[in-house]
Enzyme design. Sequence first.
Site, PDB file in Angstrom:
ATOM      1  CE1 TYR A  33      -4.275   0.690  -0.594  1.00 12.18           C
ATOM      2  CE2 TYR A  33      -3.843   2.503   0.909  1.00 12.18           C
ATOM      3  CZ  TYR A  33      -4.631   1.889  -0.050  1.00 12.18           C
ATOM      4  OH  TYR A  33      -5.783   2.503  -0.450  1.00 12.18           O
ATOM      5  CG  LEU A  34       4.284   0.523  -2.401  1.00 13.86           C
ATOM      6  CD1 LEU A  34       5.116   0.397  -3.680  1.00 13.86           C
ATOM      7  CD2 LEU A  34       5.108   0.142  -1.184  1.00 13.86           C
ATOM      8  CG  HIS A  38       6.234   2.558   1.317  1.00 11.53           C
ATOM      9  ND1 HIS A  38       4.884   2.816   1.425  1.00 11.53           N
ATOM     10  CD2 HIS A  38       6.567   1.815   2.393  1.00 11.53           C
ATOM     11  CE1 HIS A  38       4.418   2.237   2.516  1.00 11.53           C
ATOM     12  NE2 HIS A  38       5.406   1.637   3.133  1.00 11.53           N
ATOM     13  N   GLY A 149      12.344   3.861   6.999  1.00 14.09           N
ATOM     14  CA  GLY A 149      11.929   5.245   7.213  1.00 14.09           C
ATOM     15  C   GLY A 149      12.142   5.677   8.667  1.00 14.09           C
ATOM     16  CE  LYS A 151       5.404   6.045   8.449  1.00 12.39           C
ATOM     17  NZ  LYS A 151       4.947   4.859   9.210  1.00 12.39           N
ATOM     18  CG  ASP A 152       7.711   3.075  11.025  1.00 12.22           C
ATOM     19  OD1 ASP A 152       6.687   3.456  11.614  1.00 12.22           O
ATOM     20  OD2 ASP A 152       7.727   2.813   9.809  1.00 12.22           O
ATOM     21  CB  VAL A 178       7.750  11.476   2.764  1.00  9.53           C
ATOM     22  CG1 VAL A 178       6.998  12.296   1.727  1.00  9.53           C
ATOM     23  CG2 VAL A 178       9.107  11.045   2.218  1.00  9.53           C
ATOM     24  CB  SER A 188      -0.020   2.031   4.628  1.00 13.91           C
ATOM     25  OG  SER A 188       1.206   1.989   3.960  1.00 13.91           O
ATOM     26  NE  ARG A 189      -1.607  -0.261  11.009  1.00  8.16           N
ATOM     27  CZ  ARG A 189      -0.481  -0.951  11.258  1.00  8.16           C
ATOM     28  NH1 ARG A 189       0.670  -0.327  11.336  1.00  8.16           N
ATOM     29  NH2 ARG A 189      -0.528  -2.257  11.423  1.00  8.16           N
TER      30      ARG A 189
HETATM   31  O1  PAF Z   1       7.838  -0.854   8.447  1.00  3.56           O
HETATM   32  C1  PAF Z   1       7.190  -1.770   7.917  1.00  3.56           C
HETATM   33  O2  PAF Z   1       6.450  -1.573   6.969  1.00  3.56           O
HETATM   34  C2  PAF Z   1       7.329  -3.178   8.462  1.00  3.56           C
HETATM   35  O3  PAF Z   1       7.424  -3.188   9.840  1.00  3.56           O
HETATM   36  C3  PAF Z   1       8.489  -3.977   7.820  1.00  3.56           C
HETATM   37  C4  PAF Z   1       9.835  -3.362   8.166  1.00  3.56           C
HETATM   38  C5  PAF Z   1       8.319  -4.018   6.319  1.00  3.56           C
HETATM   39  C6  PAF Z   1       8.496  -5.404   8.349  1.00  3.56           C
HETATM   40  O4  PAF Z   1       7.298  -6.063   8.055  1.00  3.56           O
END
Ligand code: PAF
Length: 245
Positions: A33-34, A38, A149, A151-152, A178, A188-189
């Site tokens: 769900y780019l 991404h 990213g 972000k996480d 971004v 995506s959420r």
């Molecule tokens: O950040 C994400 O989208 C997910 O946690 C990852 C790193 C692709 C692992 O499933």
Amino acid sequence: MMKVVTTIQALAKEIQAAKQSQKTIGLVPTMGYLHEGHLTLAQTARAENDVVVMSIFVNPTQFGPNEDFESYPRDLPRDTALAESVGVDIVFAPNVEEMYPPQDGGIRLHAGEQATILCGASRPGHFDGVLQVVSKLFHLTMPNRAYFGQKDAQQVAIIATMVRDFNFPLEIRVVPIVREEDGLAKSSRNVYLSGSERQEAPAINEALQLARDSFLANGDADSALAKAKAHIQARTHAELIILNY
Ligand code: PAF
């Protein structure tokens, strides 16, 4: 022409060919769900590697029992078109059985202390699942560099610890967040937000900026936190849960 592979065997063939011709590999792990976040990871990987592999896999082991695994947004045709548009060479889009065959035993990675705070505090086991899938992806693609990213941020820190502790021979590249024009981080959420929640959501970023500016100005963490809290309470209907560390 970009290739889409769905099996570990087909991916292994591609990776072997790249390695044989001494090509560097950049891996962009995603759950699909780019969005632009991404795509920026993929563009950065494109600029730094000979071959760019993007994985698209909604990983069940990082979702808790009451989380959104079933409803997580998915759109592989759209994702592959977007991936191709930014120069990805190989999309690896396995199904759950391919990644986790039923006969697999019970060996698990366990994220340490870093996973007990922030997001990890309310999502027990989440980061163990992230490490499980990311370590498999690292073994399968043998990348020189892997892209995540900012972000996480907690995820990045925990993966970097795994890379250090398990001596994965690769470099973790962290790519800036971004944002939408109003400051909301792309995610995506975000599609889960109602119209009014979407309008209120930028207040989170505003509050973080206020807290940062306040802390930089006077070094007082309590007043920085109070300002962030007041901003969110004034601008949103969000329920604030303050965890003390
Ligand atoms: O950040 C994400 O989208 C997910 O946690 C990852 C790193 C692709 C692992 O499933």
